[in-house]
Design an enzyme around this catalytic site. Sequence first.
Site, PDB file in Angstrom:
ATOM      1  N   LYS A 173     110.692 -58.624  65.593  1.00  0.00           N
ATOM      2  CA  LYS A 173     111.987 -58.239  65.009  1.00  0.00           C
ATOM      3  C   LYS A 173     111.808 -57.957  63.513  1.00  0.00           C
ATOM      4  O   LYS A 173     111.667 -58.868  62.717  1.00  0.00           O
ATOM      5  CB  LYS A 173     113.045 -59.331  65.195  1.00  0.00           C
ATOM      6  CG  LYS A 173     114.437 -58.723  64.951  1.00  0.00           C
ATOM      7  CD  LYS A 173     115.463 -59.704  64.441  1.00  0.00           C
ATOM      8  CE  LYS A 173     115.413 -60.008  62.979  1.00  0.00           C
ATOM      9  NZ  LYS A 173     115.629 -58.880  62.050  1.00  0.00           N
ATOM     10  N   GLY A 226     110.158 -65.382  55.825  1.00  0.00           N
ATOM     11  CA  GLY A 226     111.507 -65.155  55.329  1.00  0.00           C
ATOM     12  C   GLY A 226     111.865 -66.188  54.287  1.00  0.00           C
ATOM     13  O   GLY A 226     111.012 -66.909  53.768  1.00  0.00           O
ATOM     14  N   THR A 228     113.673 -69.592  52.569  1.00  0.00           N
ATOM     15  CA  THR A 228     113.658 -71.003  52.969  1.00  0.00           C
ATOM     16  C   THR A 228     114.919 -71.373  53.743  1.00  0.00           C
ATOM     17  O   THR A 228     114.850 -72.101  54.744  1.00  0.00           O
ATOM     18  CB  THR A 228     113.447 -71.896  51.730  1.00  0.00           C
ATOM     19  OG1 THR A 228     112.111 -71.643  51.252  1.00  0.00           O
ATOM     20  CG2 THR A 228     113.568 -73.374  52.055  1.00  0.00           C
ATOM     21  N   THR A 230     116.593 -69.491  55.694  1.00  0.00           N
ATOM     22  CA  THR A 230     116.411 -68.957  57.051  1.00  0.00           C
ATOM     23  C   THR A 230     115.491 -69.877  57.852  1.00  0.00           C
ATOM     24  O   THR A 230     115.743 -70.158  59.032  1.00  0.00           O
ATOM     25  CB  THR A 230     115.834 -67.522  56.986  1.00  0.00           C
ATOM     26  OG1 THR A 230     116.666 -66.750  56.132  1.00  0.00           O
ATOM     27  CG2 THR A 230     115.771 -66.885  58.355  1.00  0.00           C
ATOM     28  N   GLY A 231     114.440 -70.345  57.222  1.00  0.00           N
ATOM     29  CA  GLY A 231     113.528 -71.274  57.893  1.00  0.00           C
ATOM     30  C   GLY A 231     114.251 -72.538  58.348  1.00  0.00           C
ATOM     31  O   GLY A 231     114.031 -73.038  59.458  1.00  0.00           O
ATOM     32  N   GLU A 248     106.669 -69.149  57.137  1.00  0.00           N
ATOM     33  CA  GLU A 248     106.151 -68.708  55.826  1.00  0.00           C
ATOM     34  C   GLU A 248     107.376 -68.396  54.986  1.00  0.00           C
ATOM     35  O   GLU A 248     108.053 -67.393  55.229  1.00  0.00           O
ATOM     36  CB  GLU A 248     105.339 -67.414  55.967  1.00  0.00           C
ATOM     37  CG  GLU A 248     104.092 -67.513  56.772  1.00  0.00           C
ATOM     38  CD  GLU A 248     102.939 -68.104  56.015  1.00  0.00           C
ATOM     39  OE1 GLU A 248     103.089 -68.373  54.808  1.00  0.00           O
ATOM     40  OE2 GLU A 248     101.898 -68.317  56.626  1.00  0.00           O
ATOM     41  N   CYS A 282     106.555 -62.832  47.878  1.00  0.00           N
ATOM     42  CA  CYS A 282     106.783 -64.273  48.035  1.00  0.00           C
ATOM     43  C   CYS A 282     105.908 -65.076  47.082  1.00  0.00           C
ATOM     44  O   CYS A 282     106.308 -66.123  46.607  1.00  0.00           O
ATOM     45  CB  CYS A 282     106.534 -64.677  49.467  1.00  0.00           C
ATOM     46  SG  CYS A 282     104.980 -64.027  50.050  1.00  0.00           S
ATOM     47  N   GLU A 382     114.102 -68.899  43.634  1.00  0.00           N
ATOM     48  CA  GLU A 382     113.376 -67.654  43.850  1.00  0.00           C
ATOM     49  C   GLU A 382     114.320 -66.478  43.598  1.00  0.00           C
ATOM     50  O   GLU A 382     115.367 -66.384  44.221  1.00  0.00           O
ATOM     51  CB  GLU A 382     112.876 -67.621  45.290  1.00  0.00           C
ATOM     52  CG  GLU A 382     112.034 -66.420  45.587  1.00  0.00           C
ATOM     53  CD  GLU A 382     111.537 -66.421  47.008  1.00  0.00           C
ATOM     54  OE1 GLU A 382     112.329 -66.696  47.919  1.00  0.00           O
ATOM     55  OE2 GLU A 382     110.346 -66.131  47.211  1.00  0.00           O
TER      56      GLU A 382
HETATM   57  P1  NAD Z   1     115.435 -63.480  55.199  1.00  0.00           P
HETATM   58  O1  NAD Z   1     115.058 -64.876  55.435  1.00  0.00           O
HETATM   59  O2  NAD Z   1     116.839 -63.147  54.928  1.00  0.00           O
HETATM   60  O3  NAD Z   1     115.021 -62.563  56.431  1.00  0.00           O
HETATM   61  C1  NAD Z   1     113.715 -62.598  56.984  1.00  0.00           C
HETATM   62  C2  NAD Z   1     113.819 -62.220  58.441  1.00  0.00           C
HETATM   63  O4  NAD Z   1     114.520 -63.262  59.118  1.00  0.00           O
HETATM   64  C3  NAD Z   1     114.600 -60.931  58.705  1.00  0.00           C
HETATM   65  O5  NAD Z   1     113.996 -60.237  59.769  1.00  0.00           O
HETATM   66  C4  NAD Z   1     115.965 -61.457  59.095  1.00  0.00           C
HETATM   67  O6  NAD Z   1     116.690 -60.564  59.906  1.00  0.00           O
HETATM   68  C5  NAD Z   1     115.589 -62.712  59.858  1.00  0.00           C
HETATM   69  N1  NAD Z   1     116.651 -63.714  59.937  1.00  0.00           N
HETATM   70  C6  NAD Z   1     117.616 -63.986  59.025  1.00  0.00           C
HETATM   71  N2  NAD Z   1     118.408 -64.975  59.474  1.00  0.00           N
HETATM   72  C7  NAD Z   1     117.949 -65.329  60.697  1.00  0.00           C
HETATM   73  C8  NAD Z   1     118.342 -66.286  61.658  1.00  0.00           C
HETATM   74  N3  NAD Z   1     119.384 -67.078  61.469  1.00  0.00           N
HETATM   75  N4  NAD Z   1     117.640 -66.382  62.792  1.00  0.00           N
HETATM   76  C9  NAD Z   1     116.565 -65.597  63.000  1.00  0.00           C
HETATM   77  N5  NAD Z   1     116.147 -64.658  62.141  1.00  0.00           N
HETATM   78  C10 NAD Z   1     116.820 -64.532  60.987  1.00  0.00           C
HETATM   79  O7  NAD Z   1     114.474 -63.022  54.062  1.00  0.00           O
HETATM   80  P2  NAD Z   1     114.392 -61.592  53.403  1.00  0.00           P
HETATM   81  O8  NAD Z   1     115.517 -61.503  52.439  1.00  0.00           O
HETATM   82  O9  NAD Z   1     114.226 -60.534  54.440  1.00  0.00           O
HETATM   83  O10 NAD Z   1     112.993 -61.731  52.662  1.00  0.00           O
HETATM   84  C11 NAD Z   1     112.887 -62.413  51.487  1.00  0.00           C
HETATM   85  C12 NAD Z   1     112.397 -63.834  51.696  1.00  0.00           C
HETATM   86  O11 NAD Z   1     111.208 -63.869  52.457  1.00  0.00           O
HETATM   87  C13 NAD Z   1     112.061 -64.476  50.380  1.00  0.00           C
HETATM   88  O12 NAD Z   1     112.571 -65.780  50.318  1.00  0.00           O
HETATM   89  C14 NAD Z   1     110.559 -64.505  50.376  1.00  0.00           C
HETATM   90  O13 NAD Z   1     109.979 -65.492  49.605  1.00  0.00           O
HETATM   91  C15 NAD Z   1     110.242 -64.676  51.796  1.00  0.00           C
HETATM   92  N6  NAD Z   1     108.882 -64.213  52.043  1.00  0.00           N
HETATM   93  C16 NAD Z   1     107.913 -65.143  52.275  1.00  0.00           C
HETATM   94  C17 NAD Z   1     106.606 -64.743  52.476  1.00  0.00           C
HETATM   95  C18 NAD Z   1     105.526 -65.730  52.753  1.00  0.00           C
HETATM   96  O14 NAD Z   1     104.479 -65.316  53.218  1.00  0.00           O
HETATM   97  N7  NAD Z   1     105.722 -67.005  52.531  1.00  0.00           N
HETATM   98  C19 NAD Z   1     106.290 -63.385  52.441  1.00  0.00           C
HETATM   99  C20 NAD Z   1     107.298 -62.469  52.184  1.00  0.00           C
HETATM  100  C21 NAD Z   1     108.599 -62.892  52.003  1.00  0.00           C
END
Ligand code: NAD
Length: 479
Positions: A173, A226, A228, A230-231, A248, A282, A382
């Site tokens: 996704k 994604g 934190t 979201t995690g 991650e 990130c 962040e």
């Molecule tokens: P995000 O967490 O909003 O989205 C990431 C993904 O998760 C997207 O595909 C989104 O649709 C999905 N998502 C969102 N809510 C969800 C849920 N409730 N259930 C399942 N999936 C869901 O993050 P973003 O804004 O797309 O990206 C930025 C973030 O990602 C930053 O915090 C960045 O640090 C992090 N990031 C981390 C790494 C790493 O390797 N640690 C790398 C790149 C980005």
Amino acid sequence: MLTKLFINGNWEDALSGKTFPTINPATTEVIAHIAEGGAEDVDRAVQAARAALDGPWGKMNAAERAKIIWKMGERIMARADELAKLETMDNGKTITESSRIDVPYSADLYFYYAGAATKLEGHTIPVNGPYFCYTLREPLGVVGLIVPWNFPLLLASRKVAAALAAGNTVILKPAAQTPLTAIALAEIGMEAGLPPGVLNVVPGHGATAGAALVKHPGVDGVALTGGTATGQQLMRDASNTVKKLHLELGGKSPNIVFADADLEAAAKMALMGIFYNKGEVCTAGSRLLVEKSIYDNFIEKVIERAKKMQPGDPMDPKARLGPLVSAAQLENVKKYVALGEQEGARLLVGGRQPEAAPVKGYFFQPTIFDQVQPDSTIAQEEIFGPVLATLTFQDGDELLKIANGTMYGLAAAIWTKDIKKAHRLAKEIKAGTVWINTYNNYDAAMPYGGYKMSGFGVESGMAAFEFYSQSKSVWVDLS
Ligand code: NAD
């Protein structure tokens, strides 16, 4: 341009008939309308993935899988120009970055994991009693891979290549902001010979398609890159099915410059650390920690370089800074800049949208603050944009306190010529990656993961198989 869901080897509309637009952040124009996957589409994809796992993919040996995975890398390189343009159009990163980093590094992951596929082994284990004991390394099963918008093809490939190498089937996704290269990846998998159902791609929103994947009882594990928050949501949603997770997450990485460093190199890389990919990284070196005695001299070098780095049309090979990915991200960055000023930090460079951007889009100037308090918002949260918080330190104790003083632990860098000091500090810093006299290096072979609230689990390298495979213990009675 391909804009549909890819399920069981077929291009499909969403069952709801819904679509969503994906926007070029350099022009704010709609590039395409994409089929919007929902829970019912995720369910179709899970069924297809399960059938492929129980069928042709599960029956293939590792060497056969390896050939297909290698071919995916070759197909990526054969389509490199097209993929780089798609990525730049969808995300806003410069074409130089897309073509020199995103595309070839993605291909490398398939080359690495093609080799790794045949190296997954179990063990024989001596135990007490008349038993012959061994372990088998088996695929985790059907895996959901959820990726963000900052390195769409690269971060998808980190997960997809490892997942396929271990024998899993996949539902990918992509982020709703940047679905185009993930859709192209589905086609690349087909060109390389993946059987139907092995790699399904379901673009959609996190709260719908993403959450459906995490909650689905037919999905054996989910890997997320994604934010934190979201995690944390994934951990809650995965608990009902006790699903294996790999997270991650975000970062607020300290980039530490000692007085004895090569200051020219450190200044150059301080900029790369924060402004590469417009700071939407990130591991961005978003906290520059400089030893007090050299601060004035050092910050001058950084400012001078930053002023030369104005945003420009990302399709121009000379551009060094593209637009932020979306209007929402631009608003987010503006909010943090205003907060920084309110909290008393000093704005040294940038802080607003460029007055004369070459094209209409979500551009923002490279921005540097100093006199930032370690516990202030812009030093703790962040921002995920081109905003650098500069802090100073006087001695080792103060440095460690600041460096380790956030909830994150993704990466850090140390600039010094004193090799003992560098290694000592590398050990003391709580982060998954530490760079010494360099910044933002990655390799398909090198494990990568976060400490603390930057997540758990590791990807890249053989270490990724901890998530993508599971160990089975077999006992044989020899008495
Ligand atoms: P995000 O967490 O909003 O989205 C990431 C993904 O998760 C997207 O595909 C989104 O649709 C999905 N998502 C969102 N809510 C969800 C849920 N409730 N259930 C399942 N999936 C869901 O993050 P973003 O804004 O797309 O990206 C930025 C973030 O990602 C930053 O915090 C960045 O640090 C992090 N990031 C981390 C790494 C790493 O390797 N640690 C790398 C790149 C980005």
